[in-house]
Write a protein that holds these residues in place. Structure first.
Motif, PDB file in Angstrom:
ATOM      1  N   LYS A 154       2.437 -13.620 -27.793  1.00 22.31           N
ATOM      2  CA  LYS A 154       2.149 -13.921 -29.196  1.00 22.31           C
ATOM      3  C   LYS A 154       0.960 -14.875 -29.330  1.00 22.31           C
ATOM      4  O   LYS A 154       0.033 -14.639 -30.103  1.00 22.31           O
ATOM      5  N   TYR A 155       0.974 -15.969 -28.533  1.00 22.92           N
ATOM      6  CA  TYR A 155      -0.115 -16.946 -28.670  1.00 22.92           C
ATOM      7  C   TYR A 155      -1.449 -16.369 -28.191  1.00 22.92           C
ATOM      8  O   TYR A 155      -2.504 -16.739 -28.701  1.00 22.92           O
ATOM      9  N   ILE A 156      -1.386 -15.463 -27.206  1.00 20.35           N
ATOM     10  CA  ILE A 156      -2.640 -14.829 -26.762  1.00 20.35           C
ATOM     11  C   ILE A 156      -3.141 -13.889 -27.868  1.00 20.35           C
ATOM     12  O   ILE A 156      -4.325 -13.891 -28.209  1.00 20.35           O
ATOM     13  N   ASP A 202      -5.243  -1.750 -20.404  1.00 21.21           N
ATOM     14  CA  ASP A 202      -4.134  -1.028 -21.049  1.00 21.21           C
ATOM     15  C   ASP A 202      -3.454  -1.960 -22.040  1.00 21.21           C
ATOM     16  O   ASP A 202      -3.113  -3.090 -21.678  1.00 21.21           O
ATOM     17  N   PRO A 203      -3.217  -1.528 -23.243  1.00 17.98           N
ATOM     18  CA  PRO A 203      -2.566  -2.433 -24.200  1.00 17.98           C
ATOM     19  C   PRO A 203      -1.096  -2.651 -23.879  1.00 17.98           C
ATOM     20  O   PRO A 203      -0.425  -1.763 -23.346  1.00 17.98           O
ATOM     21  N   ASN A 208      -0.682  -5.933 -28.846  1.00 21.24           N
ATOM     22  CA  ASN A 208      -2.124  -5.831 -29.000  1.00 21.24           C
ATOM     23  C   ASN A 208      -2.884  -6.821 -28.093  1.00 21.24           C
ATOM     24  O   ASN A 208      -3.858  -7.439 -28.507  1.00 21.24           O
ATOM     25  N   VAL A 209      -2.365  -6.992 -26.883  1.00 21.16           N
ATOM     26  CA  VAL A 209      -3.096  -7.765 -25.870  1.00 21.16           C
ATOM     27  C   VAL A 209      -3.155  -6.932 -24.596  1.00 21.16           C
ATOM     28  O   VAL A 209      -2.470  -5.919 -24.475  1.00 21.16           O
ATOM     29  N   THR A 210      -3.965  -7.356 -23.654  1.00 16.97           N
ATOM     30  CA  THR A 210      -4.145  -6.588 -22.411  1.00 16.97           C
ATOM     31  C   THR A 210      -3.871  -7.488 -21.202  1.00 16.97           C
ATOM     32  O   THR A 210      -3.931  -8.722 -21.316  1.00 16.97           O
ATOM     33  N   PRO A 211      -3.629  -6.878 -20.039  1.00 20.30           N
ATOM     34  CA  PRO A 211      -3.459  -7.689 -18.820  1.00 20.30           C
ATOM     35  C   PRO A 211      -4.651  -8.627 -18.588  1.00 20.30           C
ATOM     36  O   PRO A 211      -4.466  -9.780 -18.192  1.00 20.30           O
ATOM     37  N   ARG A 212      -5.855  -8.119 -18.873  1.00 16.82           N
ATOM     38  CA  ARG A 212      -7.045  -8.957 -18.682  1.00 16.82           C
ATOM     39  C   ARG A 212      -6.942 -10.236 -19.521  1.00 16.82           C
ATOM     40  O   ARG A 212      -7.187 -11.340 -19.033  1.00 16.82           O
ATOM     41  N   GLN A 213      -6.537 -10.076 -20.787  1.00  7.80           N
ATOM     42  CA  GLN A 213      -6.420 -11.256 -21.664  1.00  7.80           C
ATOM     43  C   GLN A 213      -5.325 -12.203 -21.193  1.00  7.80           C
ATOM     44  O   GLN A 213      -5.452 -13.426 -21.303  1.00  7.80           O
ATOM     45  N   ILE A 214      -4.236 -11.626 -20.684  1.00 11.28           N
ATOM     46  CA  ILE A 214      -3.123 -12.470 -20.204  1.00 11.28           C
ATOM     47  C   ILE A 214      -3.595 -13.333 -19.034  1.00 11.28           C
ATOM     48  O   ILE A 214      -3.379 -14.554 -18.996  1.00 11.28           O
TER      49      ILE A 214
END
Ligand SMILES: [Zn+2]
Length: 572
Positions: A154-156, A202-203, A208-214
């Motif tokens: 959620k925060y990401i 991959d979402p 609506n976030v991705t592994p990269r963003q995590i």
């Protein structure tokens, strides 16, 4: 406790640049000092080598999944691994999933004094600490799992790095954790819908976030909090042919993260053997270790550990927070010494909105082409990565093999003849044709072994009080009976299986393989600093949606202090 002097041994202490020198080690009140004045117990270590106590950076030894493994596998209690009760020790069982007491005894017998449990589901943290309290002698730390947690997602999604930072730090505190662990980022959450994340972009469903963003966001938070260790990642696509390319993409995500806290690294990729696969399917399965090592050799922002496969008489028990991988492994099955397919029984679990897990028995067969290549890849990584401070030795206990097999693998690292013998007569020929192992001449020195089993791991973890024998370090010492001038593979395996002495905080806990004392080790945890107002704001926010997310009351979530009667906190 009396003071201690260890005399006449040959010392390997890489963090202090000591490479095989005769040197006395003095310990006073559990701490290494220059010189003990007055009465002290003296150990004569003539004909022996001395290293700091071993530090295991990644070993699944405690918590809910470990206990599930014990329940799932009554046949794991083989007679050879039973330990009988003595006046001092309790009895214990378990070959790949050891009972708690046995875990402490067996690590100590190998000269290890610190072990890090790398996958602690937040909601089940109390169970992890309950088992820690029953693992004697060694110090322990645990890594809470963040990569599929709904608050993290959620925060990401909301680009709210402040609340994410506060949440991460709060979790470290309330679970008494040490570092940020990420398992198959996004993929485990998608597994709740029967899917996975196969690429960094991959979402994650509904978020609506991705592994990269995590990965990127948690790496940034790690640096804001100035935690002692970098983020610790189990990559997506673990175990799948051709996954080395995805691993390289994952490494790149952290190339530009600015590190803090005097660390060099922003990323630790764990059990990299399982993420260093070439080929496109199990038929053309091959090694991608050379490509992985080439990248590691050219970049300083990451460290890895290998996750070695070791062949054993009995099946091991795989266990991970990567639910979808364990589902795949359950279908792959495998052969078994008792004729049935151990992959048939399995457990897959979900820990509310936090993480998943799976447990599957697995038998690595040396004559199975895929297993033979896996064995070779673990060794290739160790031998092709040039800087031993960038790679730690692990088996991802018990996934690649139980930790009790480490000495067998040390022999393959340090003695080319032992490797050649395995390639010739021990394993499927694909270990020769589908990997570069047979072309590698390197043999680890005792100095390098000391790095990948203690000095480097302590440094990577940011545990400054151990992994070395300098003044001020804790008195954790391992003494092994071996002639550093001349040894065979068999000599190495024997020496490292049973320490001549293991000393914990200045106390002799093992002598000639026999347990001499059973002190309780410390829990090591870490935390950063977050502004009080920000912490309050974040807590307000999570309390708001707590009832939608959790089956337990907010006030019952934190692990109480009584679960860590002896703790060391690393703060910055
Ligand atoms: Zn693991």
């Amino acid at each position: 406790m009396s003071d201690l002097i260890i005399k006449n041994g040959i010392v390997y202490d890489p963090l202090n640049n000591i490479d095989g020198e005769k040197k006395e080690i003095h310990i006073k009140d559990g701490i290494i000092v220059d010189k003990v004045n007055g009465d002290a117990k003296v150990i004569d270590a003539s004909g022996m080598i001395i290293m700091p106590g071993g530090v295991d950076i990644h070993t699944h030894i405690a918590g809910a999944k470990v206990n599930t493994g014990r329940a799932l596998r009554p046949e794991d209690k083989v007679p050879e691994s039973n330990m009988k009760k003595t006046k001092l020790t309790r009895s214990g069982t378990g070959f790949s999933v050891l009972s708690t007491w046995l875990t402490g005894y067996k690590y100590a017998q190998m000269g290890y004094t610190t072990a890090v449990e790398p996958a602690m589901p937040l909601l089940e943290a109390r169970h992890t600490h309950e088992e820690f309290l029953e693992i004697p002698i060694i110090d322990k730390a645990a890594m809470p799992i963040y990569g599929n947690n709904w608050f993290v997602l959620k925060y990401i999604r909301d680009h709210d790095i402040d609340r994410l930072t506060a949440y991460v730090n709060w979790i470290l505190k309330v679970t008494k954790g040490y570092a940020i662990k990420i398992v198959n980022p996004g993929g485990v959450e998608n597994w709740a819908w029967g899917k996975n994340c196969e690429s960094l972009d991959d979402p994650v469903f509904h978020w609506n976030v991705t592994p990269r963003q995590i990965i990127e966001s948690l790496a940034k938070v790690n640096e804001i909090l100035k935690l002692p260790h970098s983020i610790h990642i189990h990559c997506n696509n673990l175990g799948h042919p051709g996954n080395f390319e995805h691993s390289l993409e994952t490494f790149k995500v952290c190339e530009d993260i600015k590190v803090t806290n005097g660390r060099k690294r922003s990323l630790h990729v764990t059990h990299c053997q399982f993420n260093a696969y070439g080929g496109t399917n199990w038929g053309d399965f091959s090694s991608g270790a050379a490509e992985i090592a080439e990248y590691v050799n050219a970049h300083k922002h990451l460290s890895i550990d290998n996750g070695q496969v070791v062949f054993t008489k009995y099946a091991t028990t795989t266990m991970t927070g990567d639910g979808p991988w364990e589902f795949a492994l359950h279908h792959l099955g495998g052969v078994s010494p008792w004729g049935s397919k151990p992959g048939i029984k399995w457990v897959n679990g979900q820990v509310e909105g936090e993480s998943g897990s799976g447990v599957v028995p697995y038998f690595f067969a040396p004559k199975n082409s895929v297993n033979a290549v896996q064995w070779a890849i673990g060794l290739e990584l160790m031998l092709l990565v040039k800087d031993p401070y960038q790679i730690g030795f692990t088996t991802d206990h018990p996934n690649g093999a139980p930790f009790t097999t480490y000495p067998m693998a040390f022999k393959w690292l340090m003695d080319k003849k032992s490797r050649e013998e395995m390639l010739k007569n021990g394993v499927h020929q694909k270990a020769t044709t589908a990997t570069t192992l047979s072309d590698i001449d390197r043999e680890y020195s005792l100095y390098e072994l000391a790095i990948v089993t203690r000095a480097g791991n302590a440094k990577t973890l940011g545990m400054k009080d151990r992994g070395h024998l300098g003044v001020g370090a804790i008195g954790d010492v391992a003494v092994y009976k071996i002639n550093p001038e001349k040894y065979t593979g068999q000599d190495l395996e024997k020496a490292f299986s049973t320490s001549a002495y293991t000393i914990k905080d200045g106390q002799i806990v093992v002598k000639d393989g026999e347990i001499m004392a059973v002190p309780m080790g410390a829990l090591i945890r870490a935390e950063g600093k977050v502004k009080e107002s920000l912490m309050e704001d974040m807590l307000e926010d999570i309390k708001h949606s707590w009832r939608d997310h959790y089956s337990i009351n907010f006030n019952n979530y934190a692990v109480q202090d009584v679960y860590a009667p002896k703790e060391k906190v690393v703060r910055n």
